[in-house]
Design a protein around this motif. Structure first.
Motif, mmCIF file in Angstrom:
data_model
loop_
_atom_site.group_PDB
_atom_site.id
_atom_site.type_symbol
_atom_site.label_atom_id
_atom_site.label_comp_id
_atom_site.label_asym_id
_atom_site.label_seq_id
_atom_site.Cartn_x
_atom_site.Cartn_y
_atom_site.Cartn_z
ATOM 1 N N ASP A 22 109.504 99.499 -30.313
ATOM 2 C CA ASP A 22 108.816 99.831 -29.065
ATOM 3 C C ASP A 22 109.081 98.787 -27.983
ATOM 4 O O ASP A 22 108.798 97.609 -28.172
ATOM 5 C CB ASP A 22 107.306 99.945 -29.295
ATOM 6 N N GLY A 23 109.667 99.229 -26.892
ATOM 7 C CA GLY A 23 109.895 98.357 -25.749
ATOM 8 C C GLY A 23 111.078 97.426 -25.865
ATOM 9 O O GLY A 23 111.342 96.650 -24.959
ATOM 10 N N GLY A 24 111.818 97.489 -26.981
ATOM 11 C CA GLY A 24 112.955 96.594 -27.173
ATOM 12 C C GLY A 24 114.151 96.987 -26.318
ATOM 13 O O GLY A 24 114.259 98.114 -25.827
ATOM 14 N N GLU A 29 117.975 100.880 -23.871
ATOM 15 C CA GLU A 29 119.359 101.289 -23.651
ATOM 16 C C GLU A 29 119.614 102.699 -24.191
ATOM 17 O O GLU A 29 120.257 103.519 -23.529
ATOM 18 C CB GLU A 29 120.330 100.311 -24.312
ATOM 19 N N ALA A 30 119.108 102.988 -25.383
ATOM 20 C CA ALA A 30 119.302 104.321 -25.960
ATOM 21 C C ALA A 30 118.665 105.394 -25.080
ATOM 22 O O ALA A 30 119.264 106.444 -24.842
ATOM 23 C CB ALA A 30 118.720 104.371 -27.375
ATOM 24 N N ALA A 37 114.005 109.852 -27.661
ATOM 25 C CA ALA A 37 113.034 108.935 -28.250
ATOM 26 C C ALA A 37 113.747 108.058 -29.271
ATOM 27 O O ALA A 37 114.857 108.357 -29.705
ATOM 28 C CB ALA A 37 111.910 109.710 -28.921
ATOM 29 N N CYS A 38 113.088 106.976 -29.645
ATOM 30 C CA CYS A 38 113.595 106.075 -30.677
ATOM 31 C C CYS A 38 112.471 105.763 -31.646
ATOM 32 O O CYS A 38 111.303 105.742 -31.264
ATOM 33 C CB CYS A 38 114.085 104.771 -30.060
ATOM 34 N N PHE A 39 112.848 105.512 -32.892
ATOM 35 C CA PHE A 39 111.856 105.169 -33.903
ATOM 36 C C PHE A 39 112.485 104.183 -34.870
ATOM 37 O O PHE A 39 113.634 104.340 -35.269
ATOM 38 C CB PHE A 39 111.401 106.422 -34.656
ATOM 39 N N ASP A 40 111.715 103.179 -35.253
ATOM 40 C CA ASP A 40 112.178 102.149 -36.182
ATOM 41 C C ASP A 40 112.202 102.737 -37.591
ATOM 42 O O ASP A 40 111.158 103.079 -38.144
ATOM 43 C CB ASP A 40 111.232 100.958 -36.115
ATOM 44 N N LYS A 41 113.391 102.872 -38.179
ATOM 45 C CA LYS A 41 113.498 103.538 -39.474
ATOM 46 C C LYS A 41 112.817 102.756 -40.594
ATOM 47 O O LYS A 41 112.450 103.327 -41.609
ATOM 48 C CB LYS A 41 114.938 103.842 -39.829
#
Length: 70
Positions: A22-24, A29-30, A37-41
């Protein structure tokens, strides 16, 4: 990969990566390159309800976009 997809219609993309959080910077960039959306696997099991909500929200957003008159 996201840059290649941005040139043509495609399904919503959720980046599932241990490099995104979150917020990285990688997440930002993605998103800027077309990810929905992005999610930490590493957290997908521990945060399964949150991941499921994320999937539902991305699908709902796509459905609303497709339902809009052109």
């Amino acid at each position: 990969f996201l840059d290649e997809l941005s040139r043509q219609p495609h399904a919503p993309i959720i980046v599932l990566s241990s490099s995104t959080n979150d917020g990285g910077a990688e997440t930002k960039e993605a998103i800027s390159r077309g990810a929905h959306a992005c999610f930490d696997k590493r957290r997908v099991i521990a945060e399964a309800p949150r991941f499921r909500r994320l999937l539902k929200s991305v699908v709902a957003r796509r459905a609303r976009r497709l339902a809009r008159p052109h």
